[in-house]
Motif scaffolding. Structure first.
Motif, PDB file in Angstrom:
ATOM      1  N   ASP A 227       9.814  -2.141  -5.569  1.00 28.75           N
ATOM      2  CA  ASP A 227       8.352  -2.187  -5.468  1.00 28.75           C
ATOM      3  C   ASP A 227       7.600  -1.989  -6.774  1.00 28.75           C
ATOM      4  N   VAL A 228       8.276  -1.572  -7.848  1.00 28.63           N
ATOM      5  CA  VAL A 228       7.603  -1.403  -9.143  1.00 28.63           C
ATOM      6  C   VAL A 228       8.139  -2.482 -10.085  1.00 28.63           C
ATOM      7  N   PRO A 229       7.366  -3.544 -10.332  1.00 28.34           N
ATOM      8  CA  PRO A 229       7.877  -4.705 -11.071  1.00 28.34           C
ATOM      9  C   PRO A 229       8.473  -4.374 -12.438  1.00 28.34           C
ATOM     10  N   ASP A 230       7.883  -3.399 -13.159  1.00 25.49           N
ATOM     11  CA  ASP A 230       8.368  -3.113 -14.513  1.00 25.49           C
ATOM     12  C   ASP A 230       9.346  -1.942 -14.551  1.00 25.49           C
ATOM     13  N   TYR A 231       9.840  -1.516 -13.385  1.00 28.40           N
ATOM     14  CA  TYR A 231      10.755  -0.367 -13.393  1.00 28.40           C
ATOM     15  C   TYR A 231      12.023  -0.747 -14.142  1.00 28.40           C
ATOM     16  N   SER A 263       8.461   8.139   0.426  1.00 24.79           N
ATOM     17  CA  SER A 263       7.677   7.310  -0.488  1.00 24.79           C
ATOM     18  C   SER A 263       6.439   6.790   0.225  1.00 24.79           C
ATOM     19  N   VAL A 264       5.419   6.444  -0.565  1.00 22.77           N
ATOM     20  CA  VAL A 264       4.190   5.882  -0.019  1.00 22.77           C
ATOM     21  C   VAL A 264       3.626   4.898  -1.040  1.00 22.77           C
ATOM     22  N   THR A 265       3.143   3.769  -0.565  1.00 20.53           N
ATOM     23  CA  THR A 265       2.557   2.753  -1.441  1.00 20.53           C
ATOM     24  C   THR A 265       1.035   2.828  -1.383  1.00 20.53           C
ATOM     25  N   VAL A 266       0.412   2.781  -2.554  1.00 27.67           N
ATOM     26  CA  VAL A 266      -1.054   2.756  -2.647  1.00 27.67           C
ATOM     27  C   VAL A 266      -1.471   1.306  -2.811  1.00 27.67           C
ATOM     28  N   ARG A 267      -2.340   0.816  -1.925  1.00 30.49           N
ATOM     29  CA  ARG A 267      -2.743  -0.582  -1.955  1.00 30.49           C
ATOM     30  C   ARG A 267      -4.248  -0.725  -2.181  1.00 30.49           C
ATOM     31  N   ASP A 268      -4.617  -1.890  -2.667  1.00 32.02           N
ATOM     32  CA  ASP A 268      -6.017  -2.234  -2.859  1.00 32.02           C
ATOM     33  C   ASP A 268      -6.570  -2.736  -1.527  1.00 32.02           C
ATOM     34  N   SER A 273      -2.197  -7.063  -0.167  1.00 30.67           N
ATOM     35  CA  SER A 273      -0.895  -7.513  -0.672  1.00 30.67           C
ATOM     36  C   SER A 273      -0.659  -7.066  -2.111  1.00 30.67           C
ATOM     37  N   LYS A 274      -1.710  -6.502  -2.735  1.00 31.04           N
ATOM     38  CA  LYS A 274      -1.603  -6.053  -4.124  1.00 31.04           C
ATOM     39  C   LYS A 274      -1.396  -4.539  -4.178  1.00 31.04           C
ATOM     40  N   PRO A 275      -0.184  -4.086  -4.512  1.00 29.35           N
ATOM     41  CA  PRO A 275       0.036  -2.639  -4.633  1.00 29.35           C
ATOM     42  C   PRO A 275      -0.540  -2.105  -5.931  1.00 29.35           C
ATOM     43  N   LEU A 276      -1.149  -0.955  -5.851  1.00 25.74           N
ATOM     44  CA  LEU A 276      -1.697  -0.299  -7.037  1.00 25.74           C
ATOM     45  C   LEU A 276      -0.713   0.700  -7.627  1.00 25.74           C
ATOM     46  N   ALA A 277       0.075   1.335  -6.760  1.00 24.00           N
ATOM     47  CA  ALA A 277       1.022   2.354  -7.225  1.00 24.00           C
ATOM     48  C   ALA A 277       2.040   2.641  -6.130  1.00 24.00           C
ATOM     49  N   LEU A 278       3.159   3.182  -6.533  1.00 27.20           N
ATOM     50  CA  LEU A 278       4.164   3.671  -5.593  1.00 27.20           C
ATOM     51  C   LEU A 278       4.434   5.129  -5.911  1.00 27.20           C
ATOM     52  N   CYS A 279       4.391   5.955  -4.901  1.00 29.40           N
ATOM     53  CA  CYS A 279       4.637   7.391  -5.089  1.00 29.40           C
ATOM     54  C   CYS A 279       5.865   7.804  -4.304  1.00 29.40           C
ATOM     55  N   TRP A 280       6.752   8.543  -4.953  1.00 24.99           N
ATOM     56  CA  TRP A 280       7.826   9.209  -4.214  1.00 24.99           C
ATOM     57  C   TRP A 280       7.635  10.709  -4.393  1.00 24.99           C
ATOM     58  N   TYR A 281       8.020  11.472  -3.376  1.00 25.60           N
ATOM     59  CA  TYR A 281       7.842  12.916  -3.451  1.00 25.60           C
ATOM     60  C   TYR A 281       8.887  13.621  -2.597  1.00 25.60           C
ATOM     61  N   ALA A 282       9.116  14.861  -2.933  1.00 27.63           N
ATOM     62  CA  ALA A 282      10.050  15.706  -2.185  1.00 27.63           C
ATOM     63  C   ALA A 282       9.603  17.152  -2.343  1.00 27.63           C
ATOM     64  N   THR A 283      10.110  18.019  -1.500  1.00 26.86           N
ATOM     65  CA  THR A 283       9.764  19.437  -1.579  1.00 26.86           C
ATOM     66  C   THR A 283      10.994  20.256  -1.907  1.00 26.86           C
ATOM     67  N   ALA A 376      -5.638   6.329  -4.094  1.00 29.03           N
ATOM     68  CA  ALA A 376      -4.478   7.235  -4.126  1.00 29.03           C
ATOM     69  C   ALA A 376      -4.768   8.579  -3.480  1.00 29.03           C
ATOM     70  N   LYS A 377      -6.031   8.820  -3.137  1.00 28.56           N
ATOM     71  CA  LYS A 377      -6.368  10.086  -2.477  1.00 28.56           C
ATOM     72  C   LYS A 377      -5.641  10.243  -1.138  1.00 28.56           C
ATOM     73  N   HIS A 378      -5.251   9.114  -0.537  1.00 27.81           N
ATOM     74  CA  HIS A 378      -4.537   9.264   0.735  1.00 27.81           C
ATOM     75  C   HIS A 378      -3.154   9.866   0.534  1.00 27.81           C
ATOM     76  N   ILE A 379      -2.652   9.845  -0.719  1.00 24.21           N
ATOM     77  CA  ILE A 379      -1.401  10.568  -1.004  1.00 24.21           C
ATOM     78  C   ILE A 379      -1.621  12.053  -0.755  1.00 24.21           C
ATOM     79  N   ALA A 380      -2.746  12.569  -1.289  1.00 26.00           N
ATOM     80  CA  ALA A 380      -3.063  13.988  -1.082  1.00 26.00           C
ATOM     81  C   ALA A 380      -3.249  14.275   0.401  1.00 26.00           C
ATOM     82  N   GLY A 381      -3.930  13.364   1.112  1.00 25.97           N
ATOM     83  CA  GLY A 381      -4.112  13.575   2.543  1.00 25.97           C
ATOM     84  C   GLY A 381      -2.796  13.610   3.295  1.00 25.97           C
ATOM     85  N   ASP A 382      -1.900  12.675   2.959  1.00 28.26           N
ATOM     86  CA  ASP A 382      -0.582  12.643   3.609  1.00 28.26           C
ATOM     87  C   ASP A 382       0.207  13.914   3.314  1.00 28.26           C
TER      88      ASP A 382
END
Length: 531
Positions: A227-231, A263-268, A273-283, A376-382
């Motif tokens: 999901d991250v083209p330049d990874y 993981s969670v994808t941030v979209r416009d 169809s245009k992703p703005l960012a991909l976030c992975w997280y763990a505790t 990306a604020k929905h990352i904080a909400g999630d």
């Protein structure tokens, strides 16, 4: 393409000190700049490697050598014209949004920390190895002394006087590499020569892969590759002062006890169809019912230094960190700040209209940045919602575990006939309160295994409650519940005083029933010895 000549010099020598010293307050950031340039060079060469049938492994090597630090990469390298442009300040032919570096200032990164900077580079097919050297300490001293005397020279004159460019024959025309030498690093910047700190720092801020000692690394890498083209994680080796060479990885390992990542994808919203960012997280995890589950506490690590240094998320652009782990907290969280630090992870920015500031402490203010931060604020909400789920599950297990221990202790006392009649009221109250609390916790629990465990503890509590209800008061040495007043043949008045004392103690200790039963037991023992 050369910069356009100007009839007047518009930049003066003191600007060099400002650019080199003020941009990097944390001296380890010097390493980031050169590793970033090396990464861009490797990406550039990888794009053409198939054309010349080059199969060498792209690699970056960071070496500590005495008071010097060397950064090597076998990327595309530089020709004579490229090295000549090393004298130009803020000149870069890198395209904005396509490479990690693009402002042409990073080459000055080591200027403020070393006596000399030297770069040696060659391109594939170039018979010459090209060298650039800047006598940094001499230049700094001269600019500072001139400023005190009120003498201001042009940047061009000073740079030309304190730099050299020359070429020597290359060992092999097929070579392609760049070596940056930061020579004579000042003692005040000793962290640049600390292998342990360099390893952790590079692993945290650079585009490296996950350690094979981290079981979740393969899964997270798959998310990023898809999901991250330049990874494009780079192979980076660090050679210590003692000659030891280690491969640098991201700082996550299984010994940290990390729970299963998500993981969670941030979209416009204007273009889903245009992703703005991909976030992975763990505790941070803890062992619950033979599995590592989310612990619900600030993410900490063992070892020297700040134990909370990996707590929180970090923005990544082209694999490099932008800002620290407080930047997402400031930009995404409106409340529940402590719970933001329950998580560790990365937010990989995909929208290349989002550009970093020169010091990479944030992104440049723009519509693209505003859109990223807003969506990306929905990352904080999630994560806030998940934190509440984790808290509910953890409390359900913790209360069930503590209640189970208390029930077993009560069952043992029934067996050993050490429960006093005067305690029965408190014990029954405590049992009912514990059952009510456990049921409330289990009702909020979302983990089926913890819920099942809670039901088992509830069943255990009901069985102990039944045993207690069926227990008999000792009479003539027989029974289950002791009665020190009867044993000691207390008068009715003495018995009444004893009951008043026990009731008062029960009221005084309230919910601290463990202390109450401990004190009650000591009183019963004392009465048996002395009454």
């Amino acid at each position: 393409m050369n910069p356009v000549a100007s009839p007047k010099e518009l930049v003066y020598a003191p600007a060099i000190l400002i650019l080199s010293q003020d941009l990097y307050p944390r001296k380890l950031e010097v390493v980031r700049e050169y590793v970033q340039n090396a990464s861009d060079a490797i990406d550039a060469f990888s794009a053409i490697a198939h054309l010349i049938d080059d199969t060498s492994e792209p690699v970056i090597k960071v070496s500590i050598q005495g008071r010097s630090l060397l950064i090597f990469d076998n990327g595309i390298g530089m020709g004579g014209n490229d090295v000549e442009k090393m004298r130009y300040i803020a000149y870069s032919e890198k395209k904005t949004g396509e490479e990690a570096g693009y402002k042409g200032i990073g080459r000055l990164a080591g200027f403020a920390v070393a006596e000399k900077l030297k770069m040696s580079s060659t391109r594939y097919g170039d018979p010459q190895l090209h060298h650039f050297e800047i006598r940094a300490k001499e230049m700094r001293d001269e600019i500072s002394q001139n400023k005190k005397r009120g003498v201001v020279e042009t940047a061009t004159d000073v740079i030309n006087r304190h730099t050299n460019i020359w070429s020597t024959p290359a060992n092999d025309p097929k070579d392609h590499y760049t070596i940056v030498e930061i020579r004579g690093i000042h003692e005040s910047c000793s962290e640049l020569l600390d292998g342990t700190r360099l390893k952790e720092y590079i692993g945290d801020i650079a585009p490296v892969d996950f350690s094979p000692e981290f079981k979740w690394g393969t899964r997270i890498s798959q998310w990023l590759r898809e999901d991250v083209p330049d990874y494009s994680p780079k192979t980076i080796y660090l050679s210590m002062l003692n000659g030891e060479r280690i491969k640098v990885y991201k700082p996550y390992v299984d010994s940290m006890l990390i729970s299963e990542p998500r993981s969670v994808t941030v979209r416009d919203p204007a273009n889903p169809s245009k992703p703005l960012a991909l976030c992975w997280y763990a505790t941070k995890g803890q062992k619950i019912l033979d599995e590592i589950r989310a612990a619900g506490k600030i993410f900490t690590v063992d070892g020297d230094g700040d134990k909370k240094r990996f707590a929180g998320l970090v923005y990544k652009l082209f694999g490099f960190s932008v800002g620290d782990r407080h930047l997402p907290v400031k930009t995404l969280w409106d409340r529940s700040f402590p719970r933001a630090l329950w998580f560790s992870g990365e937010i990989h920015v995909i929208d290349k209209d989002v550009l970093p500031t020169t010091d990479r402490s944030d992104f440049i203010e723009s519509d693209a940045r505003a859109r990223l931060y807003r969506e990306a604020k929905h990352i904080a909400g999630d994560l806030n919602k998940l934190a509440q789920v984790i808290s509910n599950d953890r409390n359900a297990f913790k209360d069930g575990e503590n209640f189970s221990v208390k029930l077993q202790r009560l069952k043992d006392r029934l067996r050993d006939k050490t429960i006093e009649r005067a305690e029965l009221k408190s014990i029954r109250t405590d049992l009912n309160r514990g059952l009510a609390t456990l049921r409330a916790r289990v009702d909020k629990c979302s983990d089926p295994d913890i819920e099942k465990y809670g039901k088992q503890v509830e069943k255990f509590a009901l069985s102990v409650q039944k045993e207690l209800d069926e227990a008999k008061i000792m009479r003539g040495g027989e029974g289950d519940i002791a009665d020190v007043a009867r044993e000691r043949k207390m008068t009715s008045q003495a018995r009444r005083v004893f009951e008043i004392i026990m009731d008062t103690l029960q009221d005084y200790y309230g919910s601290d029933t463990d202390t109450y039963h401990e004190v009650a037991g000591k009183i019963s023992q004392a009465l048996r010895r002395k009454y």
